[in-house]
Design an enzyme around this catalytic site. Sequence first.
Site: not given
Ligand SMILES: NC(=O)c1ccc[n+]([C@@H]2O[C@H](COP(=O)([O-])OP(=O)(O)OC[C@H]3O[C@@H](n4cnc5c(N)ncnc54)[C@H](OP(=O)(O)O)[C@@H]3O)[C@@H](O)[C@H]2O)c1
Length: 311
Positions: A14, A174
Amino acid sequence: MKKIVIITGANSGIGKEAALRFAIDDFNVVMACRNIQKSEKVRDEIIRLSGNSNVRLMMLDMASFNSIKEFTDRFKEEYPKLDILINNAGYFEHGAKYKLSENGIELTFATNAVGPFLLTTLLIDSLKKSDDPRVLNASSNIIKHFFSPKKQIDFANLQGIKDKGYKHSVYNSYRNSKIALLMLTFRMAKKYEESNVKFFSLQINGARMSKETLRKFKMPWRLVAHIQNLFFPHPSYMANNYFEICTSAKYKDITGKHFNDKLEVMKVAPENPALKDILGTSVYPVYADRKDEQEAVIRLCEELASEYFIQ
Ligand SMILES: NC(=O)c1ccc[n+]([C@@H]2O[C@H](COP(=O)([O-])OP(=O)(O)OC[C@H]3O[C@@H](n4cnc5c(N)ncnc54)[C@H](OP(=O)(O)O)[C@@H]3O)[C@@H](O)[C@H]2O)c1
């Protein structure tokens, strides 16, 4: 002057789609990522697709207070103001063992709750210089677990395992972190209500995970995530929601609001929610609204990060 947006974790999912969305709209985009080498390719792709060269990559590890301080010091030296901060980065690792951050905080809570608290606090003065500053926190459907009156944030085991009977679960960690982030949204909206800074949260109920994210999961969780992906919308859907919440004139004069994925403002649930409340997305658990619990979360964050800012 162009509007400036910081998006944490903008190298995938996202966050990446949001960086592209803001870049297409001619924003000055700061991608705040922890792995510069792998994020460079993503930045180049966003510049190519958007035709906007004002897309900058800066190092930020949300689990490290030092990294957050270095990032904000550098940002403040180089940028006169901040218009939008999106706390998008999130840590969730299926099957992971209990781990502490370098500051001695359970890693999920450090990354998803205390990190956004410190980053936002250190950027408040930059945000106040904008004429329409907004902060958006990425929450999750996982907070629905707090519809159960027995669920509470497990404060006791956030700085090492203190309970003999403690059994680690990444889901517990989480959900603790994501409800805490929502409570921080409400509490910081109140704390800064005299300022022009507005605080929002989005309850994400699913967005298709990238190949890279899927690769981070071990089997059998990787298979589960592949199946979930069949039902999840493309991450650009949530990225558009980020964009709307952070730019639409509709939300200019409101603060402390939690949105669902249809961009409806969610209300607090009744003490005894009906099944339709639990299954739907119109209400959030009453636990998140409890002033004493919100106070406990913000106090804890302030205490943990106190060395890094003057209160
Ligand atoms: N996708 C879903 O179904 C879903 C559902 C509910 C909530 N969310 C929330 O939506 C947000 C985006 O999720 P997404 O689905 O896009 O996941 P994603 O593609 O896995 O992206 C997560 C991002 O967070 C970064 N990250 C993790 N730990 C970090 C740290 N210590 N410092 C800096 N960056 C860090 C990761 O970096 P790296 O690439 O370096 O690991 C990645 O860029 C998150 O907060 C997630 O909890 C997502």
